[in-house]
Design an enzyme around this catalytic site. Structure first.
Site, mmCIF file in Angstrom:
data_model
loop_
_atom_site.group_PDB
_atom_site.id
_atom_site.type_symbol
_atom_site.label_atom_id
_atom_site.label_comp_id
_atom_site.label_asym_id
_atom_site.label_seq_id
_atom_site.Cartn_x
_atom_site.Cartn_y
_atom_site.Cartn_z
ATOM 1 C CE LYS A 197 30.454 38.723 42.497
ATOM 2 N NZ LYS A 197 30.978 37.534 41.775
ATOM 3 C CB ILE A 198 35.759 43.587 43.739
ATOM 4 C CG1 ILE A 198 34.705 43.070 44.731
ATOM 5 C CG2 ILE A 198 36.619 44.680 44.373
ATOM 6 C CD1 ILE A 198 35.249 42.312 45.928
ATOM 7 C CG ASP A 253 39.675 37.897 35.096
ATOM 8 O OD1 ASP A 253 39.362 36.738 34.770
ATOM 9 O OD2 ASP A 253 39.219 38.471 36.104
ATOM 10 N N PRO A 305 40.480 35.714 43.447
ATOM 11 C CG PRO A 305 39.207 33.831 42.885
ATOM 12 C CD PRO A 305 39.751 35.103 42.324
ATOM 13 C CB THR A 364 41.110 45.221 49.009
ATOM 14 O OG1 THR A 364 40.745 45.133 47.631
ATOM 15 C CG2 THR A 364 41.696 46.579 49.304
ATOM 16 C CB SER A 365 41.922 40.007 46.821
ATOM 17 O OG SER A 365 41.122 38.922 46.430
ATOM 18 N NE ARG A 366 39.425 35.706 51.530
ATOM 19 C CZ ARG A 366 38.455 36.619 51.553
ATOM 20 N NH1 ARG A 366 38.737 37.903 51.494
ATOM 21 N NH2 ARG A 366 37.188 36.235 51.655
ATOM 22 C CG ASP A 403 40.734 45.562 53.982
ATOM 23 O OD1 ASP A 403 40.744 46.248 55.028
ATOM 24 O OD2 ASP A 403 39.774 44.834 53.648
ATOM 25 C CD GLU A 454 42.714 38.527 57.021
ATOM 26 O OE1 GLU A 454 43.290 39.231 56.180
ATOM 27 O OE2 GLU A 454 41.474 38.430 57.096
ATOM 28 C CG HIS A 497 39.243 41.174 55.978
ATOM 29 N ND1 HIS A 497 39.786 39.936 55.714
ATOM 30 C CD2 HIS A 497 38.264 41.340 55.049
ATOM 31 C CE1 HIS A 497 39.141 39.380 54.696
ATOM 32 N NE2 HIS A 497 38.208 40.224 54.277
HETATM 33 P P1 NAI Z 1 34.674 37.497 41.313
HETATM 34 O O1 NAI Z 1 34.543 36.005 41.360
HETATM 35 O O2 NAI Z 1 33.549 38.311 40.787
HETATM 36 O O3 NAI Z 1 35.995 37.895 40.473
HETATM 37 C C1 NAI Z 1 37.190 37.191 40.541
HETATM 38 C C2 NAI Z 1 37.881 37.306 39.182
HETATM 39 O O4 NAI Z 1 39.144 36.654 39.279
HETATM 40 C C3 NAI Z 1 37.112 36.625 38.036
HETATM 41 O O5 NAI Z 1 36.948 37.516 36.963
HETATM 42 C C4 NAI Z 1 37.979 35.424 37.655
HETATM 43 O O6 NAI Z 1 37.932 35.111 36.271
HETATM 44 C C5 NAI Z 1 39.353 35.925 38.066
HETATM 45 N N1 NAI Z 1 40.291 34.827 38.348
HETATM 46 C C6 NAI Z 1 40.116 33.794 39.215
HETATM 47 N N2 NAI Z 1 41.213 33.002 39.206
HETATM 48 C C7 NAI Z 1 42.089 33.558 38.322
HETATM 49 C C8 NAI Z 1 43.383 33.202 37.882
HETATM 50 N N3 NAI Z 1 44.005 32.101 38.363
HETATM 51 N N4 NAI Z 1 43.979 33.985 36.968
HETATM 52 C C9 NAI Z 1 43.351 35.084 36.464
HETATM 53 N N5 NAI Z 1 42.121 35.481 36.845
HETATM 54 C C10 NAI Z 1 41.493 34.722 37.769
HETATM 55 O O7 NAI Z 1 35.063 37.930 42.794
HETATM 56 P P2 NAI Z 1 34.852 39.378 43.460
HETATM 57 O O8 NAI Z 1 33.499 39.456 44.064
HETATM 58 O O9 NAI Z 1 35.305 40.425 42.536
HETATM 59 O O10 NAI Z 1 35.881 39.261 44.700
HETATM 60 C C11 NAI Z 1 37.277 39.127 44.496
HETATM 61 C C12 NAI Z 1 37.923 38.779 45.819
HETATM 62 O O11 NAI Z 1 37.813 39.870 46.709
HETATM 63 C C13 NAI Z 1 37.241 37.610 46.587
HETATM 64 O O12 NAI Z 1 37.702 36.351 46.118
HETATM 65 C C14 NAI Z 1 37.675 37.863 47.996
HETATM 66 O O13 NAI Z 1 38.886 37.168 48.231
HETATM 67 C C15 NAI Z 1 37.948 39.370 48.031
HETATM 68 N N6 NAI Z 1 37.033 40.087 48.916
HETATM 69 C C16 NAI Z 1 37.568 40.893 49.893
HETATM 70 C C17 NAI Z 1 36.755 41.578 50.762
HETATM 71 C C18 NAI Z 1 37.303 42.497 51.819
HETATM 72 O O14 NAI Z 1 36.544 42.955 52.695
HETATM 73 N N7 NAI Z 1 38.573 42.832 51.815
HETATM 74 C C19 NAI Z 1 35.293 41.427 50.689
HETATM 75 C C20 NAI Z 1 34.832 40.637 49.569
HETATM 76 C C21 NAI Z 1 35.677 39.974 48.743
#
Ligand code: NAI
Length: 330
Positions: free
Chosen positions: A153-154, A173, A206, A232-234, A258, A263, A295
Site C-alpha cells: 500500500k505505501i 517485491d 514489513p 520509513t518502515s521499521r 523515520d 527506537e 516515527h
Molecule cells: P503492505 O503489507 O501493504 O506492503 C508490504 C509489501 O511488502 C507487500 O507488497 C509484500 O508483498 C512485500 N513483502 C513482504 N515481505 C517481503 C519480502 N520478504 N520480500 C519482498 N517483498 C516482501 O504494507 P504497507 O501498509 O505498505 O506498510 C509497509 C510497512 O510500513 C509496514 O510493515 C510498517 O512496518 C511500515 N509503516 C510505517 C509507518 C510509520 O509511521 N513510519 C506507519 C505505517 C506503516
C-alpha cells in the site's frame, strides 16, 4: 467493554474521544506496555497497543492472567506482538491495516526532498542571516532511478508520487503490482539488481525474519556511490552499524530515517533533559547528510481519524462477537 489503552499520546486524544463517544470504558495511560506495566491491566477485557508497546510472551502471560482477551493494535505493523503466544493463550489480535498509506508515502518523499535540497541546513542558515548558497547544491529528481523495496500500500503510493517527478522506477517485491507496471512504468527486479542501479532506495517491506537486516554491508557494497537511503518502515530492516560505516566512507550519500532499530524508549518521548545513552543514534545525529524523524510518518489528521475509528470498530466487533475483519491471522 473495559479497555486499557497503553502508550496513549496527547495528539490521539481528540480523535479517540470523538470515535468512542462513550461506548467503551477506556483507561488511557501514557506509559508503554512492558512486563513492568502489564499488571495495570487487571480487570480489563481488552488492551489497546501502539507500535512501541512490548507484547512479548512474558507480557502476554500477565495480560492473560489479568483477564485481557483482546488486543486492539493502533498500528498496521505487528512485529511487537508474539502472535504464537497470543494464539496459545486465546488472546485475539486486530490491527488497523490501512489508515492512510498517503501519510507515510508523503513523509518518505518529504525526507528525500529535504535531504536532497538540504532544507534543514538552508533554514538554519537563514535564521542566522547567512544567505549564502555554498554547500546547498541538490540534484534533479527528474531522470533519477528510484528503487522501491516493497510495493504494497505505501510503496505503491511512493511509486506514484515519484513517477510524477519523472523518476525511473525499479521495484523489488515478492508480489508484482500490475497497475504500477502498466501505468507508472515500474520495472520489477531482484534486490541486488535494484541496489546496483538505484540513485535513491526506499524501504516499504514489513519487518519479518526474512527482511531483518535486509540492508547490511553486503547489500550496501552493491549500491551506487553516494546513494540516498530512506527507511520509513521499521528500523531493523537496516543494520545501523553497517550504515554508519558507509556514511563515514561516503558510500551512502544521504540517509533519511523515520524508524530506528533501538527506537523503543527513545522515539515518541521528550528526552531533551536527559544524557543520551545510545551511542549509535548519537553518531547518526552528527552527520550533516542524515535526517531523522521520530516515527512520525503516519502523523496526519486523516491517519489519526482512521486509526481511532477502526480501533473502536475492532473493539465493537470483538465485544458483539461479530466478524473481526482486521484480525491478524495467528
Ligand atoms: P503492505 O503489507 O501493504 O506492503 C508490504 C509489501 O511488502 C507487500 O507488497 C509484500 O508483498 C512485500 N513483502 C513482504 N515481505 C517481503 C519480502 N520478504 N520480500 C519482498 N517483498 C516482501 O504494507 P504497507 O501498509 O505498505 O506498510 C509497509 C510497512 O510500513 C509496514 O510493515 C510498517 O512496518 C511500515 N509503516 C510505517 C509507518 C510509520 O509511521 N513510519 C506507519 C505505517 C506503516
Amino acid at each position: 467493554m473495559k479497555t486499557i489503552v497503553y502508550s496513549f499520546h496527547k495528539f490521539e486524544k481528540p480523535y479517540f474521544e470523538r470515535a468512542n463517544a462513550g461506548s467503551h470504558e477506556m483507561k488511557y495511560l501514557d506509559v508503554k506496555l512492558s512486563a513492568h506495566t502489564a499488571p495495570l491491566s487487571k480487570g480489563f477485557d481488552a488492551a489497546s497497543l501502539f507500535v512501541s508497546d512490548d507484547a512479548s510472551a512474558q507480557v502476554l502471560e500477565i495480560l492473560h492472567q489479568n483477564g485481557v482477551r483482546f488486543l486492539a493494535l493502533r498500528s498496521a505493523g505487528f512485529n511487537n506482538v508474539d502472535l504464537k503466544k497470543a494464539k496459545q493463550l486465546g488472546i485475539r489480535v486486530a490491527r488497523v491495516p490501512a489508515y492512510s498509506p498517503y501519510s507515510v508515502a508523503e513523509h518518505t518523499v518529504a525526507l528525500m526532498l529535504a535531504l536532497n535540497r538540504k532544507l534543514i541546513r538552508a533554514h538554519s542558515r537563514v535564521t542566522e542571516q547567512n544567505f549564502s548558497l555554498d554547500g546547498l547544491t541538490g540534484f534533479d529528481m527528474n531522470g533519477k532511478t528510484a528503487g522501491i523495496i516493497g510495493t504494497g500500500k505505501i510503496g505503491a503510493v511512493v511509486a506514484r508520487i515519484l513517477h510524477g517527478f519523472g523518476c525511473r522506477l525499479l521495484a523489488f517485491d515478492k508480489i508484482e503490482n500490475e497497475i504500477l507496471k502498466q501505468r507508472h512504468h515500474v520495472q520489477y527486479t531482484d534486490c541486488a539488481s535494484l541496489c546496483r542501479q538505484s540513485d535513491i532506495i526506499t524501504l516499504h517491506v514489513p519487518l519479518t525474519d526474512q527482511t531483518k537486516y535486509l540492508i547490511d554491508n553486503t547489500c550496501i557494497e552493491m549500491m551506487r556511490k553516494s546513494v540516498m537511503l530512506i527507511n520509513t518502515s521499521r528500523g531493523a530492516l537496516v543494520n545501523t552499524k553497517d550504515v554508519i560505516q558507509n556514511l563515514k566512507n561516503g558510500k551512502i550519500g544521504y540517509l533519511g530515517i523515520d524508524v530506528y532499530e533501538e527506537e523503543a524508549g527513545l522515539f515518541f518521548e521528550d528526552h531533551s533533559e536527559d544524557i543520551l545513552q545510545d551511542d549509535t543514534i548519537a553518531r547518526l545525529m552528527t552527520f550533516p547528510n542524515v535526517l531523522i524523524t521520530s516515527h512520525q510518518a503516519f502523523l496526519t489528521q486523516t491517519s489519526l481519524q482512521n486509526i481511532s475509528t477502526t480501533t473502536i470498530s475492532n473493539l465493537d466487533c470483538f465485544e458483539e462477537n461479530r466478524i473481526l475483519e482486521n484480525e491478524i491471522e495467528q
